[in-house]
Motif scaffolding. Structure first.
Motif, PDB file in Angstrom:
ATOM      1  N   THR A 203     114.132   2.676 111.230  1.00 54.95           N
ATOM      2  CA  THR A 203     113.063   2.847 110.253  1.00 54.95           C
ATOM      3  C   THR A 203     112.170   4.012 110.645  1.00 54.95           C
ATOM      4  O   THR A 203     111.734   4.103 111.796  1.00 54.95           O
ATOM      5  N   LEU A 204     111.924   4.906 109.684  1.00 55.28           N
ATOM      6  CA  LEU A 204     111.014   6.031 109.858  1.00 55.28           C
ATOM      7  C   LEU A 204     109.879   5.881 108.854  1.00 55.28           C
ATOM      8  O   LEU A 204     110.110   5.463 107.722  1.00 55.28           O
ATOM      9  N   LYS A 205     108.670   6.259 109.267  1.00 49.62           N
ATOM     10  CA  LYS A 205     107.511   6.228 108.371  1.00 49.62           C
ATOM     11  C   LYS A 205     106.732   7.512 108.548  1.00 49.62           C
ATOM     12  O   LYS A 205     106.739   8.107 109.617  1.00 49.62           O
ATOM     13  N   GLY A 206     106.066   7.947 107.471  1.00 48.25           N
ATOM     14  CA  GLY A 206     105.224   9.128 107.568  1.00 48.25           C
ATOM     15  C   GLY A 206     105.287   9.978 106.328  1.00 48.25           C
ATOM     16  O   GLY A 206     105.291   9.460 105.199  1.00 48.25           O
ATOM     17  N   SER A 207     105.375  11.291 106.539  1.00 47.29           N
ATOM     18  CA  SER A 207     105.399  12.214 105.403  1.00 47.29           C
ATOM     19  C   SER A 207     106.338  13.382 105.687  1.00 47.29           C
ATOM     20  O   SER A 207     106.602  13.720 106.847  1.00 47.29           O
ATOM     21  N   ILE A 208     106.816  13.970 104.591  1.00 46.41           N
ATOM     22  CA  ILE A 208     107.668  15.144 104.679  1.00 46.41           C
ATOM     23  C   ILE A 208     107.371  16.014 103.461  1.00 46.41           C
ATOM     24  O   ILE A 208     107.110  15.485 102.376  1.00 46.41           O
ATOM     25  N   SER A 209     107.364  17.327 103.662  1.00 45.42           N
ATOM     26  CA  SER A 209     107.143  18.223 102.521  1.00 45.42           C
ATOM     27  C   SER A 209     107.939  19.506 102.710  1.00 45.42           C
ATOM     28  O   SER A 209     108.211  19.929 103.829  1.00 45.42           O
ATOM     29  N   TRP A 210     108.280  20.086 101.582  1.00 41.44           N
ATOM     30  CA  TRP A 210     108.955  21.385 101.546  1.00 41.44           C
ATOM     31  C   TRP A 210     108.274  22.184 100.453  1.00 41.44           C
ATOM     32  O   TRP A 210     108.109  21.691  99.328  1.00 41.44           O
ATOM     33  N   ALA A 211     107.849  23.402 100.783  1.00 37.64           N
ATOM     34  CA  ALA A 211     107.167  24.248  99.801  1.00 37.64           C
ATOM     35  C   ALA A 211     107.697  25.669  99.890  1.00 37.64           C
ATOM     36  O   ALA A 211     107.982  26.178 100.969  1.00 37.64           O
ATOM     37  N   ALA A 212     107.819  26.296  98.722  1.00 43.91           N
ATOM     38  CA  ALA A 212     108.254  27.687  98.642  1.00 43.91           C
ATOM     39  C   ALA A 212     107.073  28.528  98.166  1.00 43.91           C
ATOM     40  O   ALA A 212     106.521  28.271  97.098  1.00 43.91           O
ATOM     41  N   GLY A 213     106.701  29.511  98.986  1.00 42.47           N
ATOM     42  CA  GLY A 213     105.638  30.442  98.614  1.00 42.47           C
ATOM     43  C   GLY A 213     106.240  31.728  98.096  1.00 42.47           C
ATOM     44  O   GLY A 213     107.420  31.796  97.751  1.00 42.47           O
ATOM     45  N   ASP A 214     105.431  32.765  98.063  1.00 38.48           N
ATOM     46  CA  ASP A 214     105.898  34.059  97.575  1.00 38.48           C
ATOM     47  C   ASP A 214     107.050  34.608  98.405  1.00 38.48           C
ATOM     48  O   ASP A 214     108.015  35.117  97.864  1.00 38.48           O
ATOM     49  N   ALA A 215     106.930  34.506  99.737  1.00 40.91           N
ATOM     50  CA  ALA A 215     107.942  35.128 100.590  1.00 40.91           C
ATOM     51  C   ALA A 215     108.573  34.171 101.594  1.00 40.91           C
ATOM     52  O   ALA A 215     109.416  34.583 102.380  1.00 40.91           O
TER      53      ALA A 215
ATOM     54  N   LEU B  37     106.323  12.167 111.285  1.00 40.74           N
ATOM     55  CA  LEU B  37     107.097  10.931 111.228  1.00 40.74           C
ATOM     56  C   LEU B  37     106.947  10.103 112.502  1.00 40.74           C
ATOM     57  O   LEU B  37     106.840  10.654 113.597  1.00 40.74           O
ATOM     58  N   ALA B  38     106.988   8.795 112.324  1.00 38.46           N
ATOM     59  CA  ALA B  38     107.036   7.857 113.443  1.00 38.46           C
ATOM     60  C   ALA B  38     108.233   6.945 113.185  1.00 38.46           C
ATOM     61  O   ALA B  38     108.470   6.535 112.047  1.00 38.46           O
ATOM     62  N   ALA B  39     108.973   6.637 114.239  1.00 45.59           N
ATOM     63  CA  ALA B  39     110.195   5.849 114.072  1.00 45.59           C
ATOM     64  C   ALA B  39     110.426   4.929 115.254  1.00 45.59           C
ATOM     65  O   ALA B  39     110.063   5.257 116.381  1.00 45.59           O
ATOM     66  N   ASP B  40     111.060   3.796 114.964  1.00 46.38           N
ATOM     67  CA  ASP B  40     111.501   2.948 116.064  1.00 46.38           C
ATOM     68  C   ASP B  40     112.706   3.593 116.735  1.00 46.38           C
ATOM     69  O   ASP B  40     112.759   3.731 117.942  1.00 46.38           O
ATOM     70  N   ARG B  41     113.664   4.029 115.895  1.00 46.30           N
ATOM     71  CA  ARG B  41     114.863   4.697 116.377  1.00 46.30           C
ATOM     72  C   ARG B  41     115.209   5.812 115.413  1.00 46.30           C
ATOM     73  O   ARG B  41     115.051   5.668 114.209  1.00 46.30           O
ATOM     74  N   VAL B  42     115.727   6.904 115.934  1.00 47.78           N
ATOM     75  CA  VAL B  42     116.220   7.993 115.093  1.00 47.78           C
ATOM     76  C   VAL B  42     117.598   8.383 115.613  1.00 47.78           C
ATOM     77  O   VAL B  42     117.748   8.713 116.785  1.00 47.78           O
ATOM     78  N   ASP B  43     118.577   8.307 114.725  1.00 43.86           N
ATOM     79  CA  ASP B  43     119.903   8.814 115.027  1.00 43.86           C
ATOM     80  C   ASP B  43     120.003  10.146 114.295  1.00 43.86           C
ATOM     81  O   ASP B  43     120.086  10.182 113.064  1.00 43.86           O
ATOM     82  N   PHE B  44     119.955  11.235 115.037  1.00 45.36           N
ATOM     83  CA  PHE B  44     119.915  12.567 114.437  1.00 45.36           C
ATOM     84  C   PHE B  44     121.107  12.802 113.515  1.00 45.36           C
ATOM     85  O   PHE B  44     120.972  13.424 112.466  1.00 45.36           O
TER      86      PHE B  44
END
Length: 182
Positions: free
Chosen positions: A84-96, A104-111
């Protein structure tokens, strides 16, 4: 909007949809997929030999903001298999440039699982990170981080990459094969 999709998948979104000069969406979203390989073949429109085949059942939910220039998910919860992962993620495109941010905070992360999910939803191979963004700001705290056969415990990372430079504010690993470092 609710939809039942191939791969024992359910999608729901409830919020404000804007049209006209400022196209966008804001509100809670949820995607739960019980059979990722079948969902991947439908989503990508071809037989799936990559990301979806490797992926455990998953569920994503949070408060999404989608604009013509980016996507952000706040108050996010992601369950991939038994992690389980909790938190936030964002992707933004600017001019260049394009920027990816995570907190993110997680108990376990399998990449391998996280990468397979990102490749499935993003529709591309992520071995080359420049296909995703030009700059990154990554914050992650995990009880366990697994990258193939490497297992690290009590991991904290706060790092960024922009304009060819790496900035590391914090890296801490409580246990990596009996060693600890920060």
């Amino acid at each position: 909007l609710t939809a039942r999709l191939p791969g024992q998948a359910n999608f729901s979104a409830d919020g404000q949809l804007s049209t006209g000069e400022s196209v966008g969406f804001g509100g809670p979203v949820r995607l739960a997929v019980g059979q990722p390989a079948i969902f991947a073949a439908w989503w990508r429109g071809k037989g799936e030999v990559g990301a979806g085949r490797l992926l455990a059942p998953f569920e994503l939910s949070g408060r999404a903001t989608v604009t013509m220039n980016g996507v952000a998910v706040e108050d996010m919860t992601a369950a991939i298999g038994d992690a389980t992962l909790k938190g936030s993620i964002s992707w933004a495109a600017g001019d260049a440039s394009r920027t990816l941010r995570t907190d993110l905070a997680a108990d376990r992360v399998d990449f391998t699982q996280v990468r397979a999910l990102a490749e499935l939803l993003g529709g591309r191979d992520l071995r080359d990170s420049s296909t995703v963004a030009d700059s990154f700001q990554i914050k992650l705290a995990a009880g366990e981080l697994r990258i193939e056969d490497l297992v690290m415990r009590d991991v904290k990372v706060d790092a960024g990459f922009a304009d060819g430079g790496l900035t590391v504010s914090e890296i801490e690993v409580g246990d990596i094969g009996g060693a600890r470092f920060s």
